[in-house]
Every structure is written in C-alpha cells, then in structure tokens.
Design an enzyme around this catalytic site. Structure first.
Site, mmCIF file in Angstrom:
data_model
loop_
_atom_site.group_PDB
_atom_site.id
_atom_site.type_symbol
_atom_site.label_atom_id
_atom_site.label_comp_id
_atom_site.label_asym_id
_atom_site.label_seq_id
_atom_site.Cartn_x
_atom_site.Cartn_y
_atom_site.Cartn_z
ATOM 1 N N SER A 177 34.173 33.231 42.672
ATOM 2 C CA SER A 177 34.871 32.510 42.168
ATOM 3 C C SER A 177 35.523 33.640 40.474
ATOM 4 O O SER A 177 36.758 32.910 40.234
ATOM 5 C CB SER A 177 34.778 30.702 41.640
ATOM 6 O OG SER A 177 34.466 30.263 42.806
ATOM 7 N N HIS A 209 38.489 36.242 47.911
ATOM 8 C CA HIS A 209 38.242 34.760 47.444
ATOM 9 C C HIS A 209 38.994 33.976 48.929
ATOM 10 O O HIS A 209 40.108 34.347 47.817
ATOM 11 C CB HIS A 209 38.026 34.854 46.191
ATOM 12 C CG HIS A 209 38.345 33.796 45.209
ATOM 13 N ND1 HIS A 209 39.278 33.256 44.131
ATOM 14 C CD2 HIS A 209 37.512 32.353 46.094
ATOM 15 C CE1 HIS A 209 38.833 31.851 44.017
ATOM 16 N NE2 HIS A 209 37.685 31.938 44.718
ATOM 17 N N GLU A 246 42.789 35.543 48.231
ATOM 18 C CA GLU A 246 42.784 36.350 46.730
ATOM 19 C C GLU A 246 41.999 37.669 46.747
ATOM 20 O O GLU A 246 40.871 37.589 47.205
ATOM 21 C CB GLU A 246 42.515 35.034 45.589
ATOM 22 C CG GLU A 246 43.174 34.851 44.726
ATOM 23 C CD GLU A 246 43.064 33.878 43.971
ATOM 24 O OE1 GLU A 246 44.167 34.490 42.371
ATOM 25 O OE2 GLU A 246 41.597 34.627 44.245
ATOM 26 N N ASN A 289 41.970 30.287 39.680
ATOM 27 C CA ASN A 289 41.074 29.702 38.105
ATOM 28 C C ASN A 289 41.898 29.613 37.272
ATOM 29 O O ASN A 289 41.890 28.759 36.273
ATOM 30 C CB ASN A 289 39.593 29.932 38.521
ATOM 31 C CG ASN A 289 39.365 29.287 39.740
ATOM 32 O OD1 ASN A 289 39.044 28.122 40.298
ATOM 33 N ND2 ASN A 289 38.153 30.625 40.815
#
Ligand code: NAD
Length: 292
Positions: free
Chosen positions: A119, A140, A152, A190
């Site tokens: 992450s 991801h 991602e 994130n």
C-alpha cells in the site's frame, strides 16, 4: 513477454482476491502462505467469491470449476520456480517483504517479474534488495480485488519499459484499468485518501462535529459511498496510521502528521472493525469493503 503461470504470496484478504482474479482469467496460480490454515480459508473465500460471480452472471459453473482447478496451494515458495510473475501480498512490513523477495529472487528463473501489492512501501527500495530491479514493480490492487476496477502500476526507479508494458497488458486481461504511477510515498491512492481520513479525524478531535455528522457530510454532501471515519474503521486504524507515517517520513512535511487521536486509538487497541471498536462499535467480524 508472455505470462502464463502466476505466483501469489500471502493468502489473506488481498492474496485471495488476487489469486481468484488471475485464475478466473485463465492463468495457472500458485498460492503460497506460511500458515496452512490461511490457505484453507482462502480457498473457501475464493469459492464463495466465484459463486458471487455466477450469481452476477459473470461466469458459469464450468468456468468456476476450471478456475478452482487452476489454483494450486502450497506453504513453500519453491513452487515459484514455475512462475512467470510473482505478486507478493503479505503483511505490510518492510523487513519481512524484503527478506521474502530475496528468497523469491533466488528461487525464480531469470525471466520472472516480481511485483508487490504494497500500500505504501517504496518499490525502489524493495527492488534494490533483489538482483532484478528492472523486473520489479508495484501492482497495487484495490479491495475487494474481484470487484474494484483499478490497479495502480508503480514503477520503481529501475523498472524497465518491458516489465511495465507486460504488467499493463496483464492488468487488462484481468479486466482491470491500470494507471501508471511513480514510486512516491502513498503512490496516488493513499496520498489522496489518507490525508482526507486524517483530516476527518482531526475534525472529530477538535470537536467540530460528531463522527456520524462528519461521515454524513461526505456521503450525503459529496456522494462518497462511505464516510471517511467509517472507511478508516474498515481499513483498520493501525493501517491508516502506518500509511500516514509513510507520508510524513517520506515527504518530511508536517501537513501529513498523523492526528494524535489516531495514534491514541491505535495505542488503545481500538483498530476499527477488526477489533470491534473504532469510531463506531461493531458486533461481529465485518465484511471487508475498503479500497485503500
Ligand atoms: P492479510 O493480513 O489479510 O494477509 C497477509 C497474509 O500474508 C496472511 O495470510 C499471512 O499468513 C501471510 N504471510 C505473512 N508473512 C508471511 C510469510 N513470511 N510467508 C508467507 N506468508 C506470509 O493482509 P492483506 O490485507 O491481504 O494485505 C496484504 C498486502 O496488501 C499488504 O501489503 C497491504 O498493505 C496490501 N493492501 C491491502 C489492502 C486491503 O484493503 N487489505 C488493499 C491494498 C493493498
């Protein structure tokens, strides 16, 4: 480069979803976890997931059975010797991931691409621990993997164009939409999501509004499917704190400092749905629907 056989390391929330999506789309899958009970649970979860796909009319019974037959479970990473791609999805701890990648690097043939579902951990640093930094990158997936369309694709400093292009094509064969992202703290997902959650926690901490009202502003006012505090509970407050610290350390910018309330709740063991209490109280084990 053609990818036919895929290794998935870690049979938890993400690894189970990743294995399911690869198997459903025709890849042979070696799913590895050092906890045999997690492998067993994972196979059950994958079967249930495939049943949901049948209910939605995405696949038929025959394709479900063929998908299950393509998944081979093992507690030993040596099976990765047969893989063209290995996707790592173990617990978010850098030293653990680095040690595992060093072993996988020794086990796999030269052509194998190594990918991490991390992450927030630097792909460039993990790649540097292997002898194939050009064949290493981030893949991801979002949670729940069988449903969320985005992946991602994160390029480490030394990721080659061939590696990137191969995983770009692979992502499309999984019916995912890949986006290209550089190896910066928090990537894109994130970096945007966690500061919003952290700011919601500050808003609560400063007594501006109740948890329910903060979430209502974002669901009813901004059309988000879930409020930021509820989403934090689903993701896990320990994970949110970990990612905020990655942003804070990585950018050295105080705008990413984790809210003291987030730190205190983690210290108190109030981790959200998985511990039964976070910003809300939960009765039973949740259905995990976060997207981080
Ligand atoms: P999880 O705790 O559900 O699963 C991790 C699995 O890894 C467990 O089954 C554990 O037994 C296994 N494992 C740990 N150490 C191992 C080892 N040495 N050898 C073999 N197996 C080992 O975790 P998760 O939520 O699936 O997260 C996995 C990765 O995906 C993390 O890097 C996380 O940051 C990332 N991620 C998670 C989500 C999410 O919503 N959960 C979303 C995107 C990315």
């Amino acid at each position: 480069m053609t990818i036919k056989t895929v290794g998935v390391l870690g049979a938890g929330t993400m690894g189970s979803g990743i294995a399911q999506v690869f198997a459903r789309n025709g890849y042979e899958v070696h799913l590895v976890d050092n906890q045999p009970s997690h492998l067993q649970k994972s196979v059950g979860k994958i079967q249930k997931g495939l049943d949901k796909c049948i209910a939605r009319g995405m696949i038929d019974e025959e394709r479900k059975l063929a998908s299950i037959e393509r998944i081979h479970t093992s507690p030993r990473m040596e099976v990765f010797a047969e893989c063209d791609l290995v996707v790592e999805a173990v617990t978010e701890e850098e030293p653990t991931k680095i040690a595992l990648f060093q072993s996988i690097d020794r086990i796999c043939p030269e052509h194998t691409i190594l990918a991490s579902n991390t992450s927030a951990i630097s792909l460039t640093r993990m790649a540097a621990a292997t002898k194939r930094p050009d064949r290493f990158m981030g893949m991801h997936f979002m949670n729940p993997v069988p449903i969320m369309e985005l992946v991602e694709l994160i390029r480490g400093l030394q990721t080659s164009d061939e590696t990137f292009n191969t995983l770009h094509e692979v992502s499309k064969t999984l019916n995912k939409t890949p986006v290209s992202v550089k190896d910066y703290p928090g990537f894109v997902s994130n970096r945007l999501l966690m500061p919003m959650i952290n700011e919601a926690i500050y808003t609560l901490y400063e007594g501006v509004a109740s948890a329910e009202d903060i979430d209502a502003v974002m669901t009813l006012g901004m059309n988000h499917p879930m409020g930021p505090l509820k989403l934090a509970d689903v993701i896990g407050l320990d994970t949110c704190l970990f990612i905020m610290n990655v942003l804070h350390d990585g950018f050295k910018d105080s705008k990413y400092r984790p809210c003291p309330l987030l730190q205190q709740m983690v210290d108190a063991g109030l981790l959200g749905k998985k511990s039964g209490e976070g910003f809300y109280t939960y009765e039973a084990e949740p259905e995990n629907i976060a997207t981080f």
